[in-house]
Design an enzyme around this catalytic site. Sequence first.
Site, PDB file in Angstrom:
ATOM      1  N   TYR A 177      16.558  76.823  -7.772  1.00 32.00           N
ATOM      2  CA  TYR A 177      17.131  75.565  -7.277  1.00 32.00           C
ATOM      3  C   TYR A 177      18.645  75.670  -7.330  1.00 32.00           C
ATOM      4  O   TYR A 177      19.224  76.149  -8.316  1.00 32.00           O
ATOM      5  CB  TYR A 177      16.673  74.404  -8.155  1.00 32.00           C
ATOM      6  CG  TYR A 177      17.362  73.085  -7.844  1.00 32.00           C
ATOM      7  CD1 TYR A 177      16.792  72.174  -6.961  1.00 32.00           C
ATOM      8  CD2 TYR A 177      18.591  72.766  -8.430  1.00 32.00           C
ATOM      9  CE1 TYR A 177      17.427  70.972  -6.672  1.00 32.00           C
ATOM     10  CE2 TYR A 177      19.226  71.568  -8.139  1.00 32.00           C
ATOM     11  CZ  TYR A 177      18.643  70.674  -7.259  1.00 32.00           C
ATOM     12  OH  TYR A 177      19.276  69.494  -6.967  1.00 32.00           O
ATOM     13  N   GLU A 226      21.752  70.260  -1.205  1.00 33.29           N
ATOM     14  CA  GLU A 226      20.700  70.642  -2.158  1.00 33.29           C
ATOM     15  C   GLU A 226      19.755  71.635  -1.488  1.00 33.29           C
ATOM     16  O   GLU A 226      19.190  71.343  -0.435  1.00 33.29           O
ATOM     17  CB  GLU A 226      19.926  69.408  -2.603  1.00 33.29           C
ATOM     18  CG  GLU A 226      18.826  69.708  -3.616  1.00 33.29           C
ATOM     19  CD  GLU A 226      18.014  68.470  -3.959  1.00 33.29           C
ATOM     20  OE1 GLU A 226      17.889  68.152  -5.148  1.00 33.29           O
ATOM     21  OE2 GLU A 226      17.496  67.832  -3.020  1.00 33.29           O
TER      22      GLU A 226
END
Length: 384
Positions: free
Chosen positions: A105, A193
């Site tokens: 991530y 993101e």
Amino acid sequence: MADHGVTVQRFFVADSANDALEAAQRLKAKEIVLKAQILAGGRGKGIFNSGLKGGVHLTKDPKTVEQLAKQMIGYNLSTKQTPKDGVTVKKVMVAEALDISRETYFAILMDRACNGPVMVGSPQGGVDIEEVAVTSPELIFKEEIDIFEGIKDHQALQMAKNLGFQGPLQQQAADQIKKLYNLFLKIDATQVEVNPFGETPEGQVVCFDAKINFDDNAEFRQKEIFAMDDKSENEPIENEAAKYDLKYIGLDGNIACFVNGAGLAMATCDIISLNGGKPANFLDLGGGVKEAQVYQAFKLLTADPKVEAILVNIFGGIVNCAIIANGITKACQELELKVPLVVRLEGTNVHEAQRILSESGLPITSVNDLEDAAKKAVASVAKK
């Protein structure tokens, strides 16, 4: 993202089953992934009202892409983030499917506490990052970036190490991180993101899925990006409000909130709830207010059949309270307001504003205290 050198899958966007088939054939990929395009998460576990389960599908047959697209386009997809009836899918993404050997991530976001951008990463990607933060906080890595100096090579390389990239993939990941930061700056993003930010068995670092938020204040210099904004998924009343530079979010209650500033809007909604009421909306008037905006705001609020009372809570810093008061009286007269109206004004030119309201002869409850205003608004609904 591809325009800024970020590595992504090859893809096409289609708005018909036939276009989806042609896109799948043009890709000439070993495997194809088909994704419903809506502004909501949880697509993979969503359900279409056509009966199809899942908004994300893998297949090796282009003809299957066509059949799946027929069950997606034009039908509503319901996920954990959509309204109960779901959102109509008008487009699908047809992309080359790549094997993922490891998922991480990575995100860049503006952080008020740091007065600038911050990198956030975790070697545990492909899952809800909020869950990782709760169950394994030691796997969340943060790094502040100096907005004036930009991201440094050693910062990008350290984040790549923290994400678990090894060997030549480490430098490759660092390069991608730097390109993502350049993207973040150039498009005036408030958040980029990437989840998963992964690696393939062939040794390639790829941004497999991403979410980008843009700064509304930068619309004047990001016209191309904002022109792509699909407002068809918004509520009609939200689009109507936007025409007059009003921000409207519908809620489930019966007391309309008319305020200036998002913080004040949230505080007003909270204090209504604390006094036993339920806010019907979140309507933000913003800064440079004109009487016409006030009129249009009241027009929107009174058009909602759920609204049984209106609470106006304005703090006049750059806003002139007298302009608000004139707009309120005009709206009440021309729209023949039939629901109780409680007004709390404070700040610039407030005494003139109060005089305008008191001399209007209209049934307006004017108060000085926010809590008193909330109590009166809740009481006016309870009397019905």
